[in-house]
Design a protein around this motif. Sequence first.
Motif, PDB file in Angstrom:
ATOM      1  N   LEU A  89       0.855  -1.178   0.000  1.00 47.07           N
ATOM      2  CA  LEU A  89       0.000   0.000   0.000  1.00 47.07           C
ATOM      3  C   LEU A  89       0.891   1.227   0.000  1.00 47.07           C
ATOM      4  O   LEU A  89       1.577   1.512   0.980  1.00 47.07           O
ATOM      5  CB  LEU A  89      -0.894   0.036   1.247  1.00 47.07           C
ATOM      6  CG  LEU A  89      -2.148  -0.841   1.285  1.00 47.07           C
ATOM      7  CD1 LEU A  89      -1.789  -2.316   1.218  1.00 47.07           C
ATOM      8  CD2 LEU A  89      -2.954  -0.548   2.532  1.00 47.07           C
ATOM      9  N   GLU A  90       0.879   1.954  -1.126  1.00 50.41           N
ATOM     10  CA  GLU A  90       1.660   3.185  -1.189  1.00 50.41           C
ATOM     11  C   GLU A  90       0.749   4.401  -1.244  1.00 50.41           C
ATOM     12  O   GLU A  90       0.857   5.305  -0.435  1.00 50.41           O
ATOM     13  CB  GLU A  90       2.593   3.187  -2.398  1.00 50.41           C
ATOM     14  CG  GLU A  90       3.427   4.461  -2.472  1.00 50.41           C
ATOM     15  CD  GLU A  90       4.433   4.428  -3.600  1.00 50.41           C
ATOM     16  OE1 GLU A  90       5.410   5.181  -3.514  1.00 50.41           O
ATOM     17  OE2 GLU A  90       4.247   3.671  -4.564  1.00 50.41           O
ATOM     18  N   ASN A  91      -0.125   4.439  -2.224  1.00 53.55           N
ATOM     19  CA  ASN A  91      -1.080   5.533  -2.295  1.00 53.55           C
ATOM     20  C   ASN A  91      -2.252   5.243  -1.364  1.00 53.55           C
ATOM     21  O   ASN A  91      -2.324   4.203  -0.734  1.00 53.55           O
ATOM     22  CB  ASN A  91      -1.567   5.708  -3.727  1.00 53.55           C
ATOM     23  CG  ASN A  91      -0.421   6.008  -4.663  1.00 53.55           C
ATOM     24  OD1 ASN A  91       0.340   6.937  -4.431  1.00 53.55           O
ATOM     25  ND2 ASN A  91      -0.275   5.200  -5.688  1.00 53.55           N
ATOM     26  N   GLN A  92      -3.166   6.167  -1.285  1.00 47.98           N
ATOM     27  CA  GLN A  92      -4.317   5.936  -0.424  1.00 47.98           C
ATOM     28  C   GLN A  92      -5.190   4.808  -0.987  1.00 47.98           C
ATOM     29  O   GLN A  92      -5.140   4.476  -2.167  1.00 47.98           O
ATOM     30  CB  GLN A  92      -5.125   7.224  -0.286  1.00 47.98           C
ATOM     31  CG  GLN A  92      -4.413   8.253   0.604  1.00 47.98           C
ATOM     32  CD  GLN A  92      -5.263   9.472   0.814  1.00 47.98           C
ATOM     33  OE1 GLN A  92      -5.220  10.400   0.031  1.00 47.98           O
ATOM     34  NE2 GLN A  92      -6.043   9.469   1.889  1.00 47.98           N
ATOM     35  N   LEU A  93      -5.980   4.239  -0.109  1.00 48.43           N
ATOM     36  CA  LEU A  93      -6.762   3.063  -0.474  1.00 48.43           C
ATOM     37  C   LEU A  93      -7.714   3.330  -1.630  1.00 48.43           C
ATOM     38  O   LEU A  93      -8.071   2.411  -2.374  1.00 48.43           O
ATOM     39  CB  LEU A  93      -7.540   2.560   0.745  1.00 48.43           C
ATOM     40  CG  LEU A  93      -6.676   1.918   1.835  1.00 48.43           C
ATOM     41  CD1 LEU A  93      -7.498   1.692   3.095  1.00 48.43           C
ATOM     42  CD2 LEU A  93      -6.099   0.605   1.339  1.00 48.43           C
ATOM     43  N   GLU A  94      -8.115   4.554  -1.791  1.00 51.74           N
ATOM     44  CA  GLU A  94      -9.034   4.850  -2.887  1.00 51.74           C
ATOM     45  C   GLU A  94      -8.364   4.661  -4.248  1.00 51.74           C
ATOM     46  O   GLU A  94      -9.028   4.589  -5.272  1.00 51.74           O
ATOM     47  CB  GLU A  94      -9.580   6.271  -2.760  1.00 51.74           C
ATOM     48  CG  GLU A  94      -8.532   7.360  -2.823  1.00 51.74           C
ATOM     49  CD  GLU A  94      -9.116   8.737  -2.549  1.00 51.74           C
ATOM     50  OE1 GLU A  94      -8.580   9.710  -3.102  1.00 51.74           O
ATOM     51  OE2 GLU A  94     -10.098   8.837  -1.795  1.00 51.74           O
ATOM     52  N   GLU A  95      -7.025   4.565  -4.270  1.00 46.27           N
ATOM     53  CA  GLU A  95      -6.293   4.356  -5.516  1.00 46.27           C
ATOM     54  C   GLU A  95      -5.752   2.929  -5.616  1.00 46.27           C
ATOM     55  O   GLU A  95      -4.950   2.628  -6.496  1.00 46.27           O
ATOM     56  CB  GLU A  95      -5.120   5.340  -5.598  1.00 46.27           C
ATOM     57  CG  GLU A  95      -5.508   6.805  -5.521  1.00 46.27           C
ATOM     58  CD  GLU A  95      -6.228   7.277  -6.773  1.00 46.27           C
ATOM     59  OE1 GLU A  95      -6.110   6.602  -7.813  1.00 46.27           O
ATOM     60  OE2 GLU A  95      -6.902   8.316  -6.714  1.00 46.27           O
ATOM     61  N   ALA A  96      -6.122   2.036  -4.722  1.00 47.87           N
ATOM     62  CA  ALA A  96      -5.499   0.714  -4.628  1.00 47.87           C
ATOM     63  C   ALA A  96      -5.823  -0.159  -5.843  1.00 47.87           C
ATOM     64  O   ALA A  96      -6.900  -0.048  -6.432  1.00 47.87           O
ATOM     65  CB  ALA A  96      -5.960   0.020  -3.349  1.00 47.87           C
ATOM     66  N   PRO A  97      -4.903  -1.067  -6.211  1.00 46.76           N
ATOM     67  CA  PRO A  97      -5.145  -2.030  -7.304  1.00 46.76           C
ATOM     68  C   PRO A  97      -5.941  -3.219  -6.783  1.00 46.76           C
ATOM     69  O   PRO A  97      -5.399  -4.282  -6.479  1.00 46.76           O
ATOM     70  CB  PRO A  97      -3.724  -2.427  -7.721  1.00 46.76           C
ATOM     71  CG  PRO A  97      -2.931  -2.321  -6.453  1.00 46.76           C
ATOM     72  CD  PRO A  97      -3.526  -1.169  -5.684  1.00 46.76           C
ATOM     73  N   TRP A  98      -7.252  -3.074  -6.706  1.00 51.53           N
ATOM     74  CA  TRP A  98      -8.073  -4.047  -5.998  1.00 51.53           C
ATOM     75  C   TRP A  98      -8.078  -5.425  -6.645  1.00 51.53           C
ATOM     76  O   TRP A  98      -8.106  -6.449  -5.946  1.00 51.53           O
ATOM     77  CB  TRP A  98      -9.497  -3.509  -5.857  1.00 51.53           C
ATOM     78  CG  TRP A  98      -9.542  -2.332  -4.947  1.00 51.53           C
ATOM     79  CD1 TRP A  98      -9.690  -1.023  -5.309  1.00 51.53           C
ATOM     80  CD2 TRP A  98      -9.363  -2.338  -3.527  1.00 51.53           C
ATOM     81  NE1 TRP A  98      -9.620  -0.209  -4.196  1.00 51.53           N
ATOM     82  CE2 TRP A  98      -9.424  -0.999  -3.095  1.00 51.53           C
ATOM     83  CE3 TRP A  98      -9.154  -3.340  -2.590  1.00 51.53           C
ATOM     84  CZ2 TRP A  98      -9.291  -0.638  -1.762  1.00 51.53           C
ATOM     85  CZ3 TRP A  98      -9.021  -2.983  -1.251  1.00 51.53           C
ATOM     86  CH2 TRP A  98      -9.088  -1.644  -0.849  1.00 51.53           C
TER      87      TRP A  98
END
Length: 874
Positions: free
Chosen positions: A514-523
Amino acid sequence: MRHIPLLLLVLVTLFEALPAAAGTWGTYNPSTRSIVATAAGRSLTVQMPYPGTNPGSYAGTSGGKYLYNTTGGQYRLALQIDGESLIVTIDSTSGNSAWNLIRGPRAVTSGIWRRVDLSQYGMHKGHDFNQKGTYLTQQDLWAWAFWRPEVGKGTLWSFQQAVYNANSGSGNPFLAPQMRYHANTAGARQPLHEEIEIRVDDELWQAVPTFPASRKSQWAEELVNTVLIDSWSHDSAADLTHFLQTLQRIAGRDTQFFTIWAAWGAGGHDAYTPDSIWLNHNPSYPPNHTGFGSLSSMRSLADVGDAAGWMTFRTYYSQVSTEGPSYLDGLVHNTLNADGSVGPFSKLNELPPIYQRQEPEIKAHLGSSGSFTDSLSTGYPSSHRDYDAAVANGLSTEWVVQLERTMADYLEQIHGGPVTGEAVSNEVLLGPWVATGQFDMHNGRGRRMTPEYKLRRLHGLSVFHGMGQNYRFTDISERWQASEYNRNGWRDQALLDDYRATQILFGNGGYLYLENQLEEAPWAHYLSEVLIVAPLQQYFALQPVTTIEYETSGQAPGTWSTLESLVEDHGFVMKTNTGRLPQDPWTPKDQSPEFDRIRVTYANGLTIVVNRGSSSFAISAAGQALTLPAGGWAAWDAPAGNTVLAYSAFAPGTSHRIDFLQDQGRGVRYVDPRGATHFGVDKPTQWVWKNGDWRRRLEAALEGNRPLVMLEGQAIPLAPSRRAAASALNVDFSQGLQGWRTIRGAREATITTEGLELDLTARAGFLHSPRLALSGSAGDTLEVDVRFTLPTSGTTRLAVLFQREQDVAYYGSRKVEVDAGITGGWQTLSIPVGNHSAWDGETITGLRIDPAKANLPAPPVQVTLGAVRWVPAQ
C-alpha cells in the motif's frame, strides 16, 4: 547430469594428522598452502587463503595449527573437517593489527571455469561481488567457499572485480572474494581472525552448504497461511481498520495477515529516527496523528490487526535525524567514515538503550503483536560498520552481527511475535532472528533470474513474501534516489503479471503493498493475492524442492535442463555487472533466455511452470492444455490436479488472459476474467463447494466511484468513498483542514481563527492536498497566505510540488520554490506554477506544500497557513 554419490572431502597433513574422517585423504602441502580434495574419483587442488601478497613460509605446528611468517608479523592457519566442509581458520599469532586484506582460496586448474551467483546478497540488488559456485571444466567438479561473517574481524568483501567478480575465465580462479581489513579513524585495524568454509563436489547443490547458524524459524509453520500487508499509505487508522476487517472477511479463516504500518511515527515518515514514539518521557513527541487518527484509534487498528494475525508498527533504528529527541539529548550519533566525517548510519552500540525504551512503549500504548525494523535485515553486515576509533570493534563483521541478533532477540521477546525486516537479504539473520519480510528484488523487471538459491537454501527457513515494493522491482534502487523512479507499477498490468510470476517462481507468499491511499489501490491484484496466492502458497511454503528445470534455448521444444547441465554441458555463464552498482542488471533478460521458462517440482508433488519470456508458451497442466503468455504461470499437484490447479494464462480455447484457482481440498474456486466473460461471470468471483454444488460466495465490482464486493449477498465497500476531485481551489484553513493532511514534520497541527498553525520540528516538513482536478495552464499561479513566528529575521524558501494524472508520487522535478520573508507578519506568496513546463496543459491532481525549506533556526518553528488559492491564467 551425473548423479554420483559424494565422496567426502578429506585431508592429510605432512606434519600432524587432523581428526579422523570417513573416506580417503588428500595431501596438505605447507610450502604451496594447498590441499587436494577428492570427489567422485576426481581431484582438485585448492590453495588456502592468505593475508597480503606474500604467502609466507612454514614456521612449524602447534596443536594442529600451521604457522607462517608474513610481512609485519605472523598468521596461523588451522584446518578442520566439519561434515563435508573444510573449515579454515586464520589468526594472527601476535595480535598484530596491520592486516589489510586476506585473499580468498583459489582452485588450481589450467582449464576453463564458469560461475553461478549463489546468494541472496547478490540476488537482492544484482551485485556481482558476492559468493559464487565455480565449475572447473578440467576437473569436472564444483567448488564453493564462503567467509563466515558472524565470527570474522574483517570489514567487508572486496569489490575488486579482477580478483573475483568475473563469472568465467581460465586459470586459477578465486573461490571467494578478498576480505578487507580497513583502518579506523586512528589508523588501527582489527586483529586478524577469519573463518572460511570450503566445499568441493561433483554436484552443485552438494557443494553449496547452508549457513552454520541457519535453522527454521520458530514462527515458520504459523506463517504458512499468512499474507504480508506492507502499508506505507497515508490513510487514516479508521480506513486501515476497515480495510483489514474487510480483507479478513474476504479471505476467511484459512488466511492470516501480517500488517506493517509504516507511516505512523512521531513527526511523520522518518522525521525523528531512531525515535518513533516518546510519550512516557516527552509527551510533545506523539505519533503524527493529524489525518491518521488519535492514539486510541491507532490502538483499535492494532487490535484488529492482532486478531487478523499480527500487527506491527515500523521502526527505523539505522538512521539518525538531527531533529529527533534521542539525538538532541546526546543519546545516539552517526557512525564515522574513515576520514572522520559523519557516516550514513546510527551507531549500533548506542541503540540498545533506544530500542529498550521505545519498543516496550510501542507495545504498551499500541498493543503490537510483532515487529518490523527497517534495514535490520538489509544487505551484508558491513553496511553498518563504524570507523570511529572510540568504538573498539566497529569495523568487525562479528560485532555487527552480534548487535543485530541481540536487537532481533529483544524485539521478539517484547512483542511476542515474529520479527520482520526489509529486503531479507542479510542471510546471517534469516530464520532464527528475522522470521519473515518482503523478499526485495531490485530491478526484477529487467532481469531474468534463477530461483535455485532461494528455493534450495532459504525456502525451508521460513515464509517470505512478494518480491518487495513494486517500484524497486521496476527499477534499480541506486538510481531512484537521484531521478524519477517508476512508481506507476500498480497501473501497469504487464508489470503486475511479471511481478506475480516471479513471486510464484520464488515460492514466496502473498504480499499487498500500500503506497497511495486506499481509494487508488489495485483491488483486482489485491483480491487475487488473497484468493489465489494465499491458498496456493499453503501447498509450496516450506516444502522441499525436488527439481528445478529450465527450458533450454537452442534445443528441441520441451527440452528441460538443470542448472548444472546448463553450465556443464551447454556452457552457460551468468551475465553480471561490470562494476559495483548494477547499472547493467544482473542476468539481464535479453542475455539470459535460459531463465525465460522454469519448472519447479516440490516434494509433495506440486508443479509450477513460469513463463517470463516475451512469447507465449504452451504446456499441459494436470492434463489440461494451457498457454502461458508473458508473465504467465501455472501450478498443479500430481498426478492430475486432483487437489489444486491455479494459473494466470489464456482461458482454455481463447487468447484472453484470466486468473484462476480451484482448490478442491478446501472447496474453493476463484476466477478473475479480466473484463471478459468466463466460467459464466464477467467480474472477479469466488465459489465454494457446498452440498454437492459450486455456490457463489463473492463477487467484486471494481469500477466506479467506490469499489466493493458482494460477499454472501452483502455489499461491502473495499475503500473509503472517493472525495470528489476539486476543479477549483480556495481554502481558508481557519475553517478546518478540508481534506488537507499534515504528512511530515509537524509536532502539532492546530486550527485557529487565523488558520492552520504548524509546529514544525523537522525542516523537511510538508502537507498534502486532497484530490484535485485543476486544468493547468501557462500563467497559473498559486497564492499562499503564510506567517512565520520566529525569533529571527531573514528569508526561507516555500516550495510547492504538484502531481499530474499520470503521476503516483510527488517528484522533485515538478517543484516550484519562492523566497519567503521571515518577518513575523502575514505575507501572500505568489508561486508561478504555470511557468513550469510540466504544468501547462495537464490536469493537476494533487499539491504538496513544503512551508520552510532553508535558512531556518533549529526547530521547532511555528508556521501558520492562512489560505491557499489557485488563480487560473486570464
